[in-house]
Design a protein around this motif. Sequence first.
Motif, PDB file in Angstrom:
ATOM      1  N   ALA A 124      17.249 -18.889 -46.993  1.00 37.23           N
ATOM      2  CA  ALA A 124      16.628 -18.442 -45.742  1.00 37.23           C
ATOM      3  C   ALA A 124      17.680 -17.925 -44.763  1.00 37.23           C
ATOM      4  CB  ALA A 124      15.844 -19.582 -45.105  1.00 37.23           C
ATOM      5  N   TYR A 125      18.932 -18.404 -44.885  1.00 42.63           N
ATOM      6  CA  TYR A 125      20.007 -17.980 -43.982  1.00 42.63           C
ATOM      7  C   TYR A 125      20.624 -16.650 -44.396  1.00 42.63           C
ATOM      8  CZ  TYR A 125      20.140 -23.045 -42.964  1.00 42.63           C
ATOM      9  OH  TYR A 125      19.833 -24.334 -42.648  1.00 42.63           O
ATOM     10  N   ILE A 126      20.263 -16.174 -45.572  1.00 39.83           N
ATOM     11  CA  ILE A 126      20.962 -15.032 -46.165  1.00 39.83           C
ATOM     12  C   ILE A 126      20.079 -13.794 -46.145  1.00 39.83           C
ATOM     13  CG2 ILE A 126      22.050 -14.202 -48.291  1.00 39.83           C
ATOM     14  CD1 ILE A 126      22.572 -17.184 -48.949  1.00 39.83           C
ATOM     15  N   SER A 127      20.627 -12.691 -45.620  1.00 36.87           N
ATOM     16  CA  SER A 127      19.848 -11.453 -45.583  1.00 36.87           C
ATOM     17  C   SER A 127      20.084 -10.608 -46.825  1.00 36.87           C
ATOM     18  CB  SER A 127      20.165 -10.652 -44.321  1.00 36.87           C
ATOM     19  OG  SER A 127      21.520 -10.285 -44.296  1.00 36.87           O
ATOM     20  N   ILE A 138      28.308 -12.513 -49.141  1.00 38.18           N
ATOM     21  CA  ILE A 138      27.033 -13.104 -48.735  1.00 38.18           C
ATOM     22  C   ILE A 138      26.780 -12.721 -47.282  1.00 38.18           C
ATOM     23  CG2 ILE A 138      25.747 -15.253 -48.432  1.00 38.18           C
ATOM     24  CD1 ILE A 138      27.733 -16.479 -50.541  1.00 38.18           C
ATOM     25  N   LEU A 139      25.713 -11.961 -47.033  1.00 38.82           N
ATOM     26  CA  LEU A 139      25.392 -11.510 -45.678  1.00 38.82           C
ATOM     27  C   LEU A 139      24.501 -12.540 -44.999  1.00 38.82           C
ATOM     28  CD1 LEU A 139      26.336  -8.911 -47.119  1.00 38.82           C
ATOM     29  CD2 LEU A 139      24.741  -7.683 -45.694  1.00 38.82           C
ATOM     30  N   LEU A 140      25.017 -13.097 -43.897  1.00 38.62           N
ATOM     31  CA  LEU A 140      24.260 -14.109 -43.163  1.00 38.62           C
ATOM     32  C   LEU A 140      23.303 -13.462 -42.176  1.00 38.62           C
ATOM     33  CD1 LEU A 140      26.790 -16.921 -42.186  1.00 38.62           C
ATOM     34  CD2 LEU A 140      25.065 -16.943 -43.970  1.00 38.62           C
ATOM     35  N   ASP A 141      22.123 -14.036 -42.076  1.00 37.05           N
ATOM     36  CA  ASP A 141      21.160 -13.644 -41.061  1.00 37.05           C
ATOM     37  C   ASP A 141      21.325 -14.640 -39.918  1.00 37.05           C
ATOM     38  OD1 ASP A 141      18.980 -13.234 -39.414  1.00 37.05           O
ATOM     39  OD2 ASP A 141      17.585 -12.892 -41.081  1.00 37.05           O
ATOM     40  N   LEU A 142      22.089 -14.251 -38.896  1.00 35.94           N
ATOM     41  CA  LEU A 142      22.397 -15.176 -37.800  1.00 35.94           C
ATOM     42  C   LEU A 142      21.149 -15.671 -37.083  1.00 35.94           C
ATOM     43  CD1 LEU A 142      25.577 -13.575 -36.210  1.00 35.94           C
ATOM     44  CD2 LEU A 142      25.430 -15.577 -37.696  1.00 35.94           C
ATOM     45  N   GLY A 143      20.098 -14.875 -37.078  1.00 36.88           N
ATOM     46  CA  GLY A 143      18.864 -15.279 -36.433  1.00 36.88           C
ATOM     47  C   GLY A 143      18.191 -16.452 -37.127  1.00 36.88           C
ATOM     48  N   LYS A 144      18.558 -16.690 -38.404  1.00 41.03           N
ATOM     49  CA  LYS A 144      17.924 -17.770 -39.158  1.00 41.03           C
ATOM     50  C   LYS A 144      18.856 -18.946 -39.449  1.00 41.03           C
ATOM     51  CE  LYS A 144      14.579 -14.730 -41.302  1.00 41.03           C
ATOM     52  NZ  LYS A 144      14.199 -14.048 -42.524  1.00 41.03           N
ATOM     53  N   VAL A 145      20.130 -18.826 -39.066  1.00 41.98           N
ATOM     54  CA  VAL A 145      21.077 -19.914 -39.303  1.00 41.98           C
ATOM     55  C   VAL A 145      20.665 -21.155 -38.514  1.00 41.98           C
ATOM     56  CG1 VAL A 145      23.472 -20.656 -38.943  1.00 41.98           C
ATOM     57  CG2 VAL A 145      22.998 -18.454 -40.008  1.00 41.98           C
ATOM     58  N   LEU A 146      20.047 -20.924 -37.362  1.00 41.55           N
ATOM     59  CA  LEU A 146      19.537 -22.033 -36.546  1.00 41.55           C
ATOM     60  C   LEU A 146      18.038 -21.856 -36.351  1.00 41.55           C
ATOM     61  CD1 LEU A 146      22.286 -21.960 -33.798  1.00 41.55           C
ATOM     62  CD2 LEU A 146      22.126 -23.580 -35.686  1.00 41.55           C
ATOM     63  N   SER A 147      17.302 -22.952 -36.440  1.00 43.93           N
ATOM     64  CA  SER A 147      15.860 -22.898 -36.194  1.00 43.93           C
ATOM     65  C   SER A 147      15.621 -22.720 -34.697  1.00 43.93           C
ATOM     66  CB  SER A 147      15.192 -24.181 -36.681  1.00 43.93           C
ATOM     67  OG  SER A 147      15.570 -25.268 -35.843  1.00 43.93           O
ATOM     68  N   ALA A 148      14.394 -22.389 -34.327  1.00 42.13           N
ATOM     69  CA  ALA A 148      14.049 -22.223 -32.906  1.00 42.13           C
ATOM     70  C   ALA A 148      14.314 -23.524 -32.154  1.00 42.13           C
ATOM     71  CB  ALA A 148      12.589 -21.809 -32.768  1.00 42.13           C
ATOM     72  N   GLU A 149      13.984 -24.647 -32.782  1.00 45.04           N
ATOM     73  CA  GLU A 149      14.208 -25.950 -32.144  1.00 45.04           C
ATOM     74  C   GLU A 149      15.704 -26.208 -31.949  1.00 45.04           C
ATOM     75  OE1 GLU A 149      13.730 -30.586 -33.371  1.00 45.04           O
ATOM     76  OE2 GLU A 149      12.081 -29.245 -33.907  1.00 45.04           O
ATOM     77  N   GLU A 150      16.510 -25.868 -32.971  1.00 46.21           N
ATOM     78  CA  GLU A 150      17.966 -26.070 -32.871  1.00 46.21           C
ATOM     79  C   GLU A 150      18.574 -25.172 -31.804  1.00 46.21           C
ATOM     80  OE1 GLU A 150      18.755 -27.422 -37.492  1.00 46.21           O
ATOM     81  OE2 GLU A 150      18.740 -25.311 -36.977  1.00 46.21           O
ATOM     82  N   LYS A 151      18.072 -23.940 -31.670  1.00 45.20           N
ATOM     83  CA  LYS A 151      18.558 -23.036 -30.618  1.00 45.20           C
ATOM     84  C   LYS A 151      18.256 -23.644 -29.244  1.00 45.20           C
ATOM     85  CE  LYS A 151      17.885 -18.948 -33.418  1.00 45.20           C
ATOM     86  NZ  LYS A 151      16.985 -17.841 -33.709  1.00 45.20           N
TER      87      LYS A 151
END
Length: 158
Positions: A124-127, A138-151
Amino acid sequence: MATDERKGGDLLQLVSFHLGREEFAVDILKIQEINRMVEITKVPRSPEFVEGIINLRGKVIPIVDLRKRFHLPKVESTKSTRIVVVDVGGKTIGLVVDSVSEVLRIPAETIEPPPPIVAGIDPAYISGVGKLEDRLLILLDLGKVLSAEEKHVLAGVA
């Protein structure tokens, strides 16, 4: 994104970094700056993967250890350890990485969808995965590295 005159395809500009033996990359436009490791102030009762906070030119930003976030073995900081300051959904956070490698320009068509599991990291973290001549990125999707709650929790930390 720039255009490659010879192929007519899009080029992605990425910054690559290492966590252990794996090489990751993020879109250069998401990166605000890259800093050497500095003293991090611990914050009580913060999530396990949050190292603490730093003062970056008068702005307090939370620091996330990507090794902890991805459940990789802990290692001591070295002179190569860096804090990559990124924008994640309008929030500025610092990501601790083992080392920053280089800025790359790679054709968008060399990016493939992520396989079900990569290096033990939740897909889920990887685009995507970039295929270079002699290595995979490995391309990271920074928008998904943290959940909305964690943000939301990180916003409270800072």
